[in-house]
Write an enzyme that holds these catalytic residues in place. Structure first.
Site, PDB file in Angstrom:
ATOM      1  N   LYS A 101      39.398  49.614-119.628  1.00 40.20           N
ATOM      2  CA  LYS A 101      40.065  49.855-118.348  1.00 40.20           C
ATOM      3  C   LYS A 101      40.049  51.359-118.050  1.00 40.20           C
ATOM      4  CE  LYS A 101      43.999  47.293-116.438  1.00 40.20           C
ATOM      5  NZ  LYS A 101      45.413  46.934-116.663  1.00 40.20           N
TER       6      LYS A 101
HETATM    7  O1  G3P Z   1      48.614  46.012-115.646  1.00 36.18           O
HETATM    8  C1  G3P Z   1      48.229  46.256-114.337  1.00 36.18           C
HETATM    9  C2  G3P Z   1      49.243  45.762-113.339  1.00 36.18           C
HETATM   10  O2  G3P Z   1      49.358  44.368-113.458  1.00 36.18           O
HETATM   11  C3  G3P Z   1      50.589  46.451-113.461  1.00 36.18           C
HETATM   12  O3  G3P Z   1      51.543  45.767-112.718  1.00 36.18           O
HETATM   13  O4  G3P Z   1      53.965  45.370-112.200  1.00 36.18           O
HETATM   14  O5  G3P Z   1      53.281  47.517-113.352  1.00 36.18           O
HETATM   15  O6  G3P Z   1      52.705  47.133-110.935  1.00 36.18           O
HETATM   16  P1  G3P Z   1      52.937  46.485-112.307  1.00 36.18           P
END
Ligand code: G3P
Length: 217
Positions: A83
Site C-alpha cells: 500500500k
Molecule cells: O484502511 C483504509 C480505510 O479503510 C481507513 O478507513 O475509517 O480510517 O477512514 P477510516
C-alpha cells in the site's frame, strides 16, 4: 463484490474467515499501531490465515525508501499488496513495484483525477476513502461512481477497492455502483446481516414450532 476486512485483529479475521466473508485484508499505519504488534509479524500472521490479497502500507514518504520498504513487505508472502499513498513518490513506487510484478494498493484517494493517475501508474487496487469525504460533507459514493465510469471508459484493470466504509449501507451502495472490492471493519460486515423483520419473523416461527411441537431430530 469481494469483501476485504479492514483490521489487524487476528481473532476478528479468523471469525469472519470461517463464514467465508474474507476475500482479503487491508491494514494501514493507524490499524497497525492499534494492534500494538510489529508490522512484519502481524502481517505475516494475517497472510498465514488469508489466501487473498493482504495490504500492508509503507511508512516512508520518499520514493527510494518507499521502494525499499515495499520490496521488504512484498517478501512476506506472495499475496501481499503493498500500500502506497497517492503522492508522486507513491505513484513512482507503484510503477516500480507493479513493473516488478508486485501487487500495489494506492491509498488515500479522494478524487477522480487521483484515481486516474493510479491506474496509469499500474495500480492493482485504488482505495477511495468514502467515509472521510462524507465526514466533510462531500459525497464519497459519488467518487466511487466517477471512478467506475472512468475505468470502464478506458478498460483500466485497476480494481476499485472502496475504503473508509462506515455502514452496511455503504457496502450495498458500493455493490450497486460496481466497486470490485469493499474493505470494511468487521463490525460493518457483521451488521449487514441485521434486520428487525428477520428477527421478528424468526421469533414468530419459533413460537409456532413450540406451539405445534415440531421436531426434526
Ligand atoms: O484502511 C483504509 C480505510 O479503510 C481507513 O478507513 O475509517 O480510517 O477512514 P477510516
Amino acid at each position: 463484490m469481494k469483501f476485504f476486512v479492514d483490521t489487524a485483529d487476528i481473532d476478528q479475521i479468523k471469525e469472519l474467515h470461517a463464514y467465508g466473508m474474507v476475500d482479503g485484508v487491508t491494514t494501514n499505519p493507524s490499524i497497525i499501531a492499534k494492534s500494538g504488534r510489529d508490522i512484519i509479524e502481524v502481517t505475516k500472521e494475517i497472510c498465514s490465515i488469508v489466501d487473498g490479497p493482504v495490504s500492508a502500507e509503507v511508512v516512508a514518504l520518499d520514493f527510494e525508501t518507499m521502494l525499499a520498504e515495499g520490496r521488504k513487505l512484498a517478501k512476506i508472502a506472495d499475496n501481499i499488496a503493498v500500500k502506497v499513498p497517492l503522492t508522486w513518490a507513491g505513484l513512482q513506487t507503484c510503477k516500480a513495484l507493479s513493473d516488478e510484478g508486485t501487487m500495489v494498493n494506492v491509498t488515500l484517494c479522494f478524487s477522480a483525477n487521483q484515481a486516474l493517475l493510479a491506474a496509469k501508474a499500474g495500480a492493482t487496487f485504488i482505495s477511495p476513502f468514502i467515509g472521510r469525504l462524507d465526514d466533510i460533507n462531500l459525497d464519497g459514493l459519488e467518487l466511487i461512481e466517477d471512478i467506475r465510469t472512468i475505468y470502464d471508459n478506458y478498460g483500466y484493470d485497476t480494481q476499485i477497492l472502496a475504503a473508509s466504509i462506515r455502514s452496511a449501507n455503504h457496502m450495498s451502495d458500493c455493490a450497486k455502483i460496481g466497486a470490485d472490492v469493499a474493505t470494511a471493519p468487521p463490525a460493518v460486515i457483521k451488521a449487514m446481516a441485521n434486520h428487525i423483520l428477520t428477527d421478528k419473523g424468526l421469533a414468530g416461527f419459533m413460537a409456532d414450532v413450540e406451539k405445534a411441537g415440531i421436531k426434526i431430530l
